[in-house]
Scaffold this active site. Structure first.
Site, PDB file in Angstrom:
ATOM      1  CG  ASN A  16      -1.846   1.168   1.300  1.00 58.57           C
ATOM      2  OD1 ASN A  16      -1.910   2.023   0.424  1.00 58.57           O
ATOM      3  ND2 ASN A  16      -2.398   1.349   2.556  1.00 58.57           N
ATOM      4  CE  LYS A  18      -0.289   3.520   4.675  1.00 60.44           C
ATOM      5  NZ  LYS A  18      -0.401   3.829   6.176  1.00 60.44           N
ATOM      6  CD  GLU A 105      -3.005   5.724   6.789  1.00 62.48           C
ATOM      7  OE1 GLU A 105      -3.270   5.641   5.339  1.00 62.48           O
ATOM      8  OE2 GLU A 105      -2.327   5.409   7.173  1.00 62.48           O
ATOM      9  N   GLY A 179       1.581   2.835  11.070  1.00 63.53           N
ATOM     10  CA  GLY A 179       2.467   4.260  11.047  1.00 63.53           C
ATOM     11  C   GLY A 179       3.255   4.278  12.320  1.00 63.53           C
ATOM     12  CB  SER A 218       4.390  -0.789  12.544  1.00 65.96           C
ATOM     13  OG  SER A 218       4.027   0.458  12.742  1.00 65.96           O
TER      14      SER A 218
END
Ligand code: PGA
Length: 260
Positions: A16, A18, A105, A179, A218
């Site tokens: 991902n 992002k 998110e 994150g 993470s």
């Protein structure tokens, strides 16, 4: 019992990206490196989820079979007047085979459980594979986060016929681990995998036991292998570590081959 060995089926890893990288040139460079990793690690099934603006140019020019593409987000209603949105039909046309649904998110930006229900069902209707993200915001000693997870699971699958549940991938991503500097420990993930399977069976019947579960939050080259061996999972949803080609290569090798 935690799994002592890597599962026999290929491990699924969703990269991902992002909102990275910033330019098309960098996206192509990262994709070239990711492609090489996919070609050399046959034990891993790689899915790349680039920013939507790069999806088509990467996917359409890709002729190989070592990896697939996912959209990070798309609107389930095609052909409506929603300024700034990209529709599911458009990302499907751009060769996305998977759709990430309900990422933490996006939930933080307003995506609701009802939205995840619509997106999951619409993706399946277009022949895409939804990756339904679930996960609690925080953990409390009372264990009420289990209810939050179960409700996300119930709601996200609410508009999907039971016979199609096997086509949906569940990505468990505790919000507090995304994150951050360290992920969840495998033992806790193993407990959560059992809870997710148990909930699927309670909600939808015995078939629910076979649901594919990914872990995200993470994940990196130092913790992925232990999680795969002990977390009772089918793979990972990887954020930051997937946008650093060197780290990502070490991560993929770590879950493909025994360390000694
Ligand atoms: P992270 O992100 O690996 O950077 O924690 C994971 C995700 O949000 O999918």
């Amino acid at each position: 019992m935690p799994r002592a060995t890597i599962p026999r089926m290929k491990t699924l890893v969703v990269a991902n990206w992002k909102m990275s990288p910033a330019t098309s040139r960098e996206a192509k460079k990262l994709f070239e490196a990711t492609k090489k990793i996919a070609e050399t690690c046959k034990k891993v099934s790689l899915v790349v989820a680039p920013p939507t603006i790069f999806l088509r140019e990467l996917a359409v020019s890709y002729r190989g079979r070592s990896l697939s593409f996912a959209a990070q987000h798309a609107h389930p209603d095609s052909g409506k007047a929603f300024t700034g949105e990209t529709s599911l039909a458009q990302v499907r046309d751009a060769k996305a085979a998977y759709l990430i649904v309900g990422h933490a998110e996006r939930r933080a930006m307003g995506e609701t459980n009802d939205d995840t229900a619509k997106k999951t069902a619409a993706a399946l209707a277009l022949g895409m594979t939804p990756i339904l993200c679930i996960g609690e915001k925080q953990r409390t000693v009372s264990g009420d986060y289990f209810l939050e997870v179960k409700e996300q699971l119930r709601a996200g699958l609410a508009e999907v016929p039971v016979k199609k549940h096997g086509k949906v991938i569940i990505a468990y991503e505790p919000v507090w681990a995304i994150g951050g500097s360290s992920g969840m420990v495998p033992r806790d993930m193993h407990e959560m995998s059992i809870f997710i399977r148990k909930s699927m069976v309670e909600l939808y019947g015995a078939e629910g036991l076979n649901v594919r579960i990914l872990y995200g939050g993470s994940v990196d080259e130092t913790n992925a292998r232990a999680m795969l061996e002990g977390g009772d999972i089918s793979g990972f949803l990887v954020g930051r570590a997937s946008t650093d080609a060197d780290k990502f290569e070490v991560l993929i090798h770590a879950i493909s081959y025994p360390s000694s």
